[in-house]
Enzyme design. Structure first.
Site, mmCIF file in Angstrom:
data_model
loop_
_atom_site.group_PDB
_atom_site.id
_atom_site.type_symbol
_atom_site.label_atom_id
_atom_site.label_comp_id
_atom_site.label_asym_id
_atom_site.label_seq_id
_atom_site.Cartn_x
_atom_site.Cartn_y
_atom_site.Cartn_z
ATOM 1 N N PHE A 72 41.254 31.016 70.255
ATOM 2 C CA PHE A 72 41.501 31.223 71.680
ATOM 3 C C PHE A 72 42.909 30.713 72.023
ATOM 4 C CE2 PHE A 72 40.602 30.487 76.245
ATOM 5 C CZ PHE A 72 39.917 31.655 76.538
ATOM 6 N N LYS A 113 29.728 29.381 79.623
ATOM 7 C CA LYS A 113 29.492 30.700 79.004
ATOM 8 C C LYS A 113 27.994 30.847 78.741
ATOM 9 C CE LYS A 113 34.246 30.898 77.648
ATOM 10 N NZ LYS A 113 35.263 30.473 76.706
ATOM 11 N N ARG A 116 34.479 44.100 75.532
ATOM 12 C CA ARG A 116 33.513 43.152 74.941
ATOM 13 C C ARG A 116 32.181 43.310 75.658
ATOM 14 N NH1 ARG A 116 35.722 37.152 74.981
ATOM 15 N NH2 ARG A 116 35.463 37.541 77.215
HETATM 16 C C1 LIG Z 1 36.356 29.734 77.118
HETATM 17 C C2 LIG Z 1 37.053 29.046 76.040
HETATM 18 C C3 LIG Z 1 37.873 27.946 76.307
HETATM 19 C C4 LIG Z 1 38.120 27.505 77.723
HETATM 20 O O1 LIG Z 1 38.891 26.377 77.837
HETATM 21 P P1 LIG Z 1 38.958 25.569 79.221
HETATM 22 O O2 LIG Z 1 39.884 24.487 78.940
HETATM 23 O O3 LIG Z 1 37.540 25.091 79.495
HETATM 24 O O4 LIG Z 1 39.397 26.499 80.285
HETATM 25 C C5 LIG Z 1 38.475 27.310 75.227
HETATM 26 N N1 LIG Z 1 38.258 27.744 73.958
HETATM 27 C C6 LIG Z 1 37.471 28.801 73.676
HETATM 28 C C7 LIG Z 1 37.234 29.211 72.265
HETATM 29 C C8 LIG Z 1 36.848 29.483 74.708
HETATM 30 O O5 LIG Z 1 36.070 30.525 74.426
#
Ligand SMILES: *Cc1c(COP(=O)(O)O)cnc(C)c1O
Length: 424
Positions: free
Chosen positions: A125, A230, A384
């Site tokens: 991410f 999520k 998705r």
């Molecule tokens: C949704 C998600 C985040 C979100 O990070 P925040 O700091 O809570 O906004 C981080 N890493 C992954 C893999 C995600 O899917």
């Protein structure tokens, strides 16, 4: 009747988890396939949050810290621990996924000064990559980042991880399930490879927790972070969590010294003494309103059982893949996610040159009699489709695919602009 429709109806009828969808706010005119981005509202959360606001805050005020709030984070940690296969005293709930990754990465690099390499991959991410880049830029200037290249941003071979590890590797940090392709790592394999190399692993389980079996203890995982909004249905921006294996806790230190990480915060001592346990990774006063909202969603997951949810997710994914191959591939769609259940999380990505506008047409049907279908779009051209085994039905999947067929065949998407909205 269409054989796939018949199959969907039969599968819903024999689904032992079918009744759990009634635990959630539901709009019959909408098919929600984005639980991997923002989970639905559990009905119980309305009551729980209203109690926190009206009674605990409204009436009891400061007395609520002792009556309810000081133990809240620990109570929620106990529930999350069961969902991710860890012990309650190995989980801290608070802050955000990004902040928690920052804390753990900072701590991990600080205790391995002779090792100067961080490994991640291009399936991770973006915020995870930014956190690493920032730490190197600001604090660990001699460190380097190696971003392993996946096959078509879809799949990573374990052998690539193996050959990338070297004596300089301090930390390898990966998303257990990739937010784009849904690729799922074998946690045990990666942990073993890293440990043989004396490297630490930080997992981001945000896209896995609540729909995929996670065995942090059993696979001897070092550290993990994850979000609760999520598949865990904790609500928008709900506090995240972090995991640190018991024996590592004494070695690692929170880079941010603050009163909630203090051994005795309410002694109001002028000097910092670090809490010896997992609470050392806290920073500040917990966000009670959003923290309290997490519990009902976790209770539903624990009642359904993560193993059952994983099984249903696999079954629904297989059904959806059949639908995609039968209806969508002939229309020019490509299956993006791995076909093997063991290598896939709980969403399925498909690709089409007009993905962005098809996604918009699904969400905003021109004919108001059509159901609203909500997946999401991720660049360059992925749709998705999130499967949340707690509330997704087989019929939802069938109807969503049929709707896509209609949008493509009638070119309904052509009525939409290609200019991107703020949140896609
Ligand atoms: C949704 C998600 C985040 C979100 O990070 P925040 O700091 O809570 O906004 C981080 N890493 C992954 C893999 C995600 O899917």
């Amino acid at each position: 009747m269409d054989t796939f429709l018949k199959k969907a109806i039969t599968l819903d009828k024999t689904d032992h988890l079918a009744h759990f969808k009634n635990y959630f706010e539901n709009d019959p005119a909408m098919i929600y396939l984005d639980g991997n981005s923002l989970g639905k509202l559990p009905l119980k959360t309305i009551e729980t949050t209203s109690n926190i606001v009206n009674n605990q805050w409204g009436k009891r005020l400061i007395r609520s810290w002792n009556e309810n709030w000081m133990d809240l984070s620990g109570d929620i940690a106990k529930k999350i621990a069961q969902i991710v296969g860890a012990q309650p005293d190995e989980i801290f709930v608070g802050d955000t996924t990004s902040i928690n990754l920052y804390k753990l990465l900072f701590a991990s690099l600080s205790i391995q000064k002779d090792k100067t390499e961080i490994i991640t991959d291009d399936l991770n991410f973006p915020t995870d990559l930014y956190i690493i880049q920032g730490l190197i830029n600001q604090q660990f200037k001699n460190h380097t980042l190696k971003v392993l290249k996946s096959e078509n941003e879809i799949f990573m071979d374990d052998l690539k991880i193996k050959s990338s590890l070297n004596t300089k590797t301090a930390v390898i940090t990966l998303s257990l399930v990739s937010y784009k392709s849904s690729f799922l790592y074998n946690m045990e394999t990666v942990n073993n490879l890293a440990h043989k190399n004396n490297s630490l692993v930080i997992w981001d389980v945000s896209h896995a927790a609540g729909a995929t079996t996670i065995k942090l203890n059993e696979t001897n995982a070092d550290m993990a972070v994850g979000c609760t909004y999520k598949y865990l249905n904790g609500g928008p921006g709900a506090p995240a969590f972090l995991y640190v294996r018991k024996d590592l806790q004494e070695k690692l230190n929170n880079p941010i010294w603050s009163w909630f990480a203090h051994k005795n915060p309410f002694d109001f001592d002028s000097n910092f003494v670090e809490n010896p346990g997992i609470q050392k990774f806290a920073i500040s006063t917990p966000s009670i309103l959003s923290l309290g909202a997490i519990a009902p969603g976790l209770d539903v997951i624990l009642e359904a059982g993560i193993k059952n949810l994983q099984t249903k997710s696999n079954n629904q994914s297989e059904f959806l893949i059949e639908l995609i191959q039968h209806y969508l591939v002939p229309l020019g769609f490509k299956m993006v996610s791995p076909l093997n259940n063991k290598q896939r999380g709980s969403h399925i990505a498909i690709e089409h040159p007009e993905s962005y506008r098809i996604n918009l047409a699904m969400i905003n049907p021109i004919n108001k009699k059509e159901k609203v279908v909500i997946p999401d779009f991720r660049p360059p051209s992925f749709i998705r489709i999130g499967i949340t085994p707690l509330y997704t039905t087989y019929l939802d999947l069938y109807e969503a695919v049929i709707r896509i067929v209609e949008i493509v065949k009638t070119k309904e998407y052509a009525a939409f602009s290609t200019t991107k909205l703020k949140v896609t």
